[in-house]
Design an enzyme around this catalytic site. Structure first.
Site, PDB file in Angstrom:
ATOM      1  N   ASP A 160       0.840  -1.203   0.000  1.00  0.00           N
ATOM      2  CA  ASP A 160       0.000   0.000   0.000  1.00  0.00           C
ATOM      3  C   ASP A 160       0.875   1.253   0.000  1.00  0.00           C
ATOM      4  O   ASP A 160       0.598   2.226  -0.705  1.00  0.00           O
ATOM      5  CB  ASP A 160      -0.907  -0.013   1.234  1.00  0.00           C
ATOM      6  N   HIS A 188      -4.591  -3.295   6.470  1.00  0.00           N
ATOM      7  CA  HIS A 188      -4.378  -3.567   5.047  1.00  0.00           C
ATOM      8  C   HIS A 188      -5.730  -3.971   4.461  1.00  0.00           C
ATOM      9  O   HIS A 188      -6.055  -5.148   4.342  1.00  0.00           O
ATOM     10  CB  HIS A 188      -3.350  -4.683   4.845  1.00  0.00           C
TER      11      HIS A 188
HETATM   12  P1  NAI Z   1      -2.432 -18.183  -4.071  1.00  0.00           P
HETATM   13  O1  NAI Z   1      -3.780 -18.759  -3.829  1.00  0.00           O
HETATM   14  O2  NAI Z   1      -1.867 -18.121  -5.441  1.00  0.00           O
HETATM   15  O3  NAI Z   1      -1.374 -18.965  -3.176  1.00  0.00           O
HETATM   16  C1  NAI Z   1      -1.607 -19.269  -1.828  1.00  0.00           C
HETATM   17  C2  NAI Z   1      -0.868 -20.561  -1.549  1.00  0.00           C
HETATM   18  O4  NAI Z   1      -0.976 -20.810  -0.153  1.00  0.00           O
HETATM   19  C3  NAI Z   1      -1.463 -21.770  -2.267  1.00  0.00           C
HETATM   20  O5  NAI Z   1      -0.441 -22.426  -2.976  1.00  0.00           O
HETATM   21  C4  NAI Z   1      -2.033 -22.622  -1.133  1.00  0.00           C
HETATM   22  O6  NAI Z   1      -1.887 -24.013  -1.381  1.00  0.00           O
HETATM   23  C5  NAI Z   1      -1.168 -22.184   0.045  1.00  0.00           C
HETATM   24  N1  NAI Z   1      -1.778 -22.371   1.357  1.00  0.00           N
HETATM   25  C6  NAI Z   1      -3.056 -22.165   1.724  1.00  0.00           C
HETATM   26  N2  NAI Z   1      -3.225 -22.476   3.028  1.00  0.00           N
HETATM   27  C7  NAI Z   1      -2.020 -22.849   3.489  1.00  0.00           C
HETATM   28  C8  NAI Z   1      -1.559 -23.298   4.746  1.00  0.00           C
HETATM   29  N3  NAI Z   1      -2.396 -23.438   5.785  1.00  0.00           N
HETATM   30  N4  NAI Z   1      -0.241 -23.598   4.887  1.00  0.00           N
HETATM   31  C9  NAI Z   1       0.591 -23.502   3.835  1.00  0.00           C
HETATM   32  N5  NAI Z   1       0.204 -23.111   2.602  1.00  0.00           N
HETATM   33  C10 NAI Z   1      -1.092 -22.779   2.443  1.00  0.00           C
HETATM   34  O7  NAI Z   1      -2.487 -16.723  -3.388  1.00  0.00           O
HETATM   35  P2  NAI Z   1      -1.467 -15.521  -3.566  1.00  0.00           P
HETATM   36  O8  NAI Z   1      -1.884 -14.691  -4.703  1.00  0.00           O
HETATM   37  O9  NAI Z   1      -0.077 -16.039  -3.516  1.00  0.00           O
HETATM   38  O10 NAI Z   1      -1.788 -14.665  -2.250  1.00  0.00           O
HETATM   39  C11 NAI Z   1      -1.515 -15.184  -0.966  1.00  0.00           C
HETATM   40  C12 NAI Z   1      -2.150 -14.306   0.111  1.00  0.00           C
HETATM   41  O11 NAI Z   1      -1.573 -13.006   0.105  1.00  0.00           O
HETATM   42  C13 NAI Z   1      -3.648 -14.096  -0.060  1.00  0.00           C
HETATM   43  O12 NAI Z   1      -4.241 -14.202   1.238  1.00  0.00           O
HETATM   44  C14 NAI Z   1      -3.743 -12.672  -0.549  1.00  0.00           C
HETATM   45  O13 NAI Z   1      -4.986 -12.085  -0.207  1.00  0.00           O
HETATM   46  C15 NAI Z   1      -2.600 -12.031   0.216  1.00  0.00           C
HETATM   47  N6  NAI Z   1      -2.103 -10.767  -0.305  1.00  0.00           N
HETATM   48  C16 NAI Z   1      -1.720  -9.812   0.600  1.00  0.00           C
HETATM   49  C17 NAI Z   1      -1.205  -8.607   0.193  1.00  0.00           C
HETATM   50  C18 NAI Z   1      -0.791  -7.581   1.187  1.00  0.00           C
HETATM   51  O14 NAI Z   1      -0.462  -6.470   0.767  1.00  0.00           O
HETATM   52  N7  NAI Z   1      -0.745  -7.827   2.496  1.00  0.00           N
HETATM   53  C19 NAI Z   1      -1.075  -8.293  -1.241  1.00  0.00           C
HETATM   54  C20 NAI Z   1      -1.451  -9.360  -2.119  1.00  0.00           C
HETATM   55  C21 NAI Z   1      -1.963 -10.555  -1.659  1.00  0.00           C
END
Ligand code: NAI
Length: 326
Positions: A160, A188
């Site tokens: 952000d 966030h």
């Molecule tokens: P994604 O769905 O592509 O990848 C998430 C991965 O986490 C998947 O491979 C899944 O198998 C794994 N996963 C789910 N539960 C798990 C657990 N209990 N233990 C280990 N692995 C687990 O999602 P992406 O795009 O990589 O985003 C990940 C997170 O980051 C989302 O929650 C998203 O909302 C958040 N995010 C936060 C941002 C921020 O600024 N704080 C910015 C962008 C995304």
């Protein structure tokens, strides 16, 4: 030569993980002279994909990469960890309510907090929660790790912050490094408050470059708040490369310092500015000597106080929704 540091990453084969692992392994986070071991945690159904990512990491022949752990066991992933990037989370599925999303993630982050408490390198650990709802997930993880200083847990608002800098640079025609004393307050989420009331450009007040309260209120603030949704609309998938880049910025600055400059981090609130003690709240911070300090003594005008309160109340309501798990 330095001993390797252990960097744990959850959700390692997801979108953000795929952007993150390679940059960490190349030395962009901890320096070009710091060997590392990547300790990757994934869900059982994603271990095969993780194997593919690990093969690609091998194929980069990164000189600093001294090992890759691939596991679905948090105890193994966090064993001896010096850094933990908690990226994996449960995404909102169709029809899921906000409370259910908070609760599903609370289960994940309470288990991971316990595993960190029992296995990580507790005295030097740095934790960054990226997975949403990031601030409240950080709170849950920290509360489940009673032997780790809650200040060692942080939530990511650096994306952000970077988004805000990019908008300001574009509007004023200046470079992002010319812009100082900008910050994100609060959650966030769309209630975050990107605050330019203290901002300077090349050392002089931002008002000398852009003096347009309507632009700030109706354009700048909503653009930063809604940027995640705008990326999803355009790309058909949520921000990943920019999120990974922000995560690297956050950990690098926490480790090496910010040279007196402000950055934004979601950190354990000590009650500063009336943010309830114990919340994980985004503040302006200065990083130095491997630590961070919340910038003190700022005056918030009436508009800022209003915005601050909206995001503070949202964080309180998130905490309330999962309080039975704390
Ligand atoms: P994604 O769905 O592509 O990848 C998430 C991965 O986490 C998947 O491979 C899944 O198998 C794994 N996963 C789910 N539960 C798990 C657990 N209990 N233990 C280990 N692995 C687990 O999602 P992406 O795009 O990589 O985003 C990940 C997170 O980051 C989302 O929650 C998203 O909302 C958040 N995010 C936060 C941002 C921020 O600024 N704080 C910015 C962008 C995304």
């Amino acid at each position: 030569t330095k001993a390797p540091l252990r960097v744990a990453i959850t959700g390692a084969s997801g979108q953000i993980g795929y952007q993150l692992l390679f940059r960490i392994a190349s030395g962009e986070m901890l320096g070009k002279d710091q060997p590392i071991i990547l300790q990757c945690l994934e869900l059982p159904q994603a271990l095969n994909a993780l194997k593919g990512v690990s093969m690609e990491l091998d194929d980069c022949a990164f000189p600093l990469l001294k090992g890759i752990v691939q596991t679905d066991d948090p105890n193994r992933a966090f064993a001896g960890a010096d850094y933990a990037l908690l990226v994996g989370a449960k995404p909102r599925s169709k029809g899921m309510e906000r409370g259910q999303l908070l609760e599903a993630n609370a289960q994940i982050f309470s288990a991971q907090g316990k595993a960190l408490n029992n296995n990580a390198n507790r005295d030097t650990l740095r934790v960054l929660v990226v997975g949403n709802p990031a601030n409240t997930n950080a709170l849950i993880a920290a509360r489940n790790a009673p032997n780790i200083d809650p200040k060692r847990f942080t939530a990511m608002t650096r994306l952000d912050h970077n988004r805000g800098l990019a908008q300001l640079a574009d509007k004023t025609g200046c470079g992002v490094t010319d812009i100082q004393k900008f910050c994100i307050w609060g959650n966030h989420s769309a209630t975050q408050y990107p605050d330019i009331t203290h901002t300077t450009i090349k050392g002089s007040p931002i008002k000398n470059y852009v003096d347009d309260a309507v632009w700030v209120k109706d354009n700048f603030i909503p653009t930063v708040q809604q940027r995640g949704a705008a990326i999803i609309n355009a790309r058909g998938a949520s921000s990943a490369a920019s999120a990974a880049s922000a995560a690297i910025d956050h950990m690098r600055d926490w480790t090496f310092g910010t040279n007196g400059q402000w950055q934004s981090m979601g950190v354990y609130s000590d009650g500063s500015y009336g943010a309830d003690k114990g919340l994980y709240f985004s503040f302006p911070v200065i990083c130095k000597n491997g630590n961070y300090e919340i910038v003190q003594g700022l005056q918030l005008d009436a508009f800022s106080k209003d915005r601050f309160d909206v995001t503070r109340k949202e964080l309180l309501s998130e905490m309330d929704a999962i309080k039975h798990l704390l």
